[in-house]
Design an enzyme around this catalytic site. Structure first.
Site, PDB file in Angstrom:
ATOM      1  N   SER A  34     -26.391 -51.130 -60.185  1.00  0.00           N
ATOM      2  CA  SER A  34     -25.094 -51.221 -60.806  1.00  0.00           C
ATOM      3  C   SER A  34     -23.868 -50.704 -59.985  1.00  0.00           C
ATOM      4  CB  SER A  34     -25.044 -51.058 -62.258  1.00  0.00           C
ATOM      5  OG  SER A  34     -25.322 -49.517 -62.212  1.00  0.00           O
ATOM      6  N   ASP A  81     -19.284 -43.697 -70.716  1.00  0.00           N
ATOM      7  CA  ASP A  81     -19.736 -44.107 -69.150  1.00  0.00           C
ATOM      8  C   ASP A  81     -19.279 -43.310 -68.230  1.00  0.00           C
ATOM      9  OD1 ASP A  81     -20.467 -45.065 -66.781  1.00  0.00           O
ATOM     10  OD2 ASP A  81     -20.052 -47.102 -67.136  1.00  0.00           O
ATOM     11  N   HIS A  84     -20.263 -44.983 -63.703  1.00  0.00           N
ATOM     12  CA  HIS A  84     -19.620 -46.113 -62.941  1.00  0.00           C
ATOM     13  C   HIS A  84     -18.254 -45.761 -62.838  1.00  0.00           C
ATOM     14  CE1 HIS A  84     -23.449 -48.031 -64.758  1.00  0.00           C
ATOM     15  NE2 HIS A  84     -23.411 -48.546 -63.292  1.00  0.00           N
TER      16      HIS A  84
END
Length: 457
Positions: A174, A429, A432
């Site tokens: 990702s 998160d 990311h």
């Protein structure tokens, strides 16, 4: 007339004065040269030739699981950092100074990003921090300044010109997707990309084409690079099965069409997995319920990187392309910034970068970074560049480590604190990157590395 007058005036000077003038001139000359070289910016992006690449003479706009050999901009440069086109042409065949982008500092920059959360339509929802209501905007106004050289602001036109008639592939986890989507947003500020393939709502495989430049950009989901059977929590399978001596057919079948390959991997090796070689289990990571040898993730991570790079070199050399130029770049590992456990409401609430010395690199991060650098150095030592194959590290570990403010945090979801939710009950998160955000700098470095290697000039 002036020269004659000057010569006549010099005869009227006494010997001591003439000697002083002579010494002064000799002192000024090296100072002038030093001043000139300090003002010349580097690295200098090299404009690409507009002639089509032989490898991309045919364009395919489909991507399928079996075999798709498919191939499928813009603010100006900083005036101070970018020389005129004529100067670029004069240095095109020269060896340019190499810049170490891995070491530097974040400095304030009031220009801000090239795009925003509403103008770009390729941002994954979980990284669209602006659209999800993140209240602070300070994280958008920083630039990475390497020590001893410059990193120009991204220029979509320059990047597309370099990649004209070629295929850029982002392959990995990702983090690869995060960076690819950032690049699409940056390029879309100058030329609108056309999405020509998407596998499903998960967006694991996508392809865009910029028809103005016949330039293709693809994303391949491949978190280990090698062959894997992914875990499925819904069916009770919590371990990935990873085959270190086999390859992910989805991207390897398209290898011949690729001119720039960017690999990004690492985080999936930290979760439970069973590892195979020659169809035999060689060990398992975090699997006390099985009677398997516990294997550290450093070892299997190194094996996956090495086998992938070896296979890339083998296919390039045996592909019959002669001196075809191809760049293979590998992202270095970036550590997370959770304060607390990630699965127990750990957060990343900081709103400014760390200063140098405020934070230390984690052992795992440093070792995984070193593994990538060592494997790329090994490939260079094997003379791969002789065959037109270039290996590069996109070493972003240090610059990413200093940006705890660049993650979505709770804003991976819209209005995360609505309906009376409190901070200790909202998932964050901290792995990311917000878009726009620090991940855009990764692509500025990629742009410079492609230009420096003069692959397509």
């Amino acid at each position: 007339m002036k020269a004659a007058a000057l010569q006549q005036n010099q005869h009227h000077l006494n010997p001591r004065t003439r000697k002083l003038v002579t010494y002064t001139l000799f002192a000024l000359i090296p100072l002038a040269l030093l001043h000139y070289y300090l003002l010349v910016p580097y690295p200098i992006p090299i404009p690409a030739s507009t002639s089509p690449s032989h490898s991309q003479s045919q364009i395919h706009t489909t991507l399928n699981p079996s075999s798709s050999s498919g191939v499928l901009s813009h603010d100006e440069h900083d005036a101070v950092l970018q020389p005129p086109l004529k100067e670029l042409e004069n240095v095109q065949n020269q060896t340019l100074p190499q810049c170490d982008y891995s070491s530097g500092q974040w400095i304030p920059d009031d220009r801000g990003p090239l795009y925003n959360g509403t103008s770009c339509h390729t941002i994954k929802e979980n990284q669209n921090c602006m659209a999800h209501g993140r209240p602070d905007t300070g994280y958008l106004y920083w630039r990475w300044r390497p020590y001893g050289c410059s990193l120009p602001q991204f220029d979509p036109s320059s990047f597309l010109q370099i990649i004209r008639n070629r295929h850029v592939a982002f392959i990995g986890d990702s983090m690869a997707r995060n960076q690819a989507e950032s690049l699409m947003c940056l390029l879309a500020t100058g030329s609108r990309p056309e999405l020509v393939y998407r596998d499903s709502a998960e967006n694991r495989y996508r392809r865009w084409i910029f028809r103005s430049h016949n330039a293709t950009f693809s994303i391949y989901w491949s978190p280990f690079l090698v062959k894997r059977i992914e875990k499925s929590e819904k069916t009770g399978i919590r371990h990935n099965r990873v085959f270190l001596d086999a390859f992910d057919e989805r991207w390897i079948n398209d290898f011949e069409s690729m001119d720039v390959i960017l690999f990004s991997l690492g985080h999936w090796f930290l979760i439970p997995g069973i590892y195979y070689e020659n169809d035999q289990i060689i060990g398992c990571h975090v699997c006390p319920e099985f009677n398997h040898t516990e294997i550290g993730f450093f070892e299997v991570f190194q094996k996956a990187v090495r086998s992938t790079l070896d296979e890339v070199r083998r296919r390039h050399v045996e592909g019959g392309d002669g001196q075809r130029e191809r760049l293979v770049a590998v992202m270095t590992f970036t550590q997370a910034h959770f304060e607390g456990d990630w699965d127990k409401a750990g957060s990343c609430a900081k709103t400014q970068p760390y200063k140098e010395g405020e934070v230390e690199m984690e052992y795992t991060t440093g070792r995984m970074r070193r593994t990538v650098l060592d494997e790329l150095e090994r490939m260079g030592a094997h003379g791969s560049r002789v065959n037109g194959l270039h290996f590069q590290a996109v070493d972003v570990t240090q610059l990413a480590m200093l940006r705890p403010d660049g993650h979505p945090g709770p804003y991976m979801y819209p209005d995360p604190f609505g309906n009376g939710k409190t901070g200790d009950r909202v998932q964050n998160d901290c792995v990311h990157w917000c878009m726009p955000g620090p991940v855009d700098t990764f692509n500025e470095i990629l742009w410079q590395l492609v230009a420096q290697t003069a692959l397509f000039s």
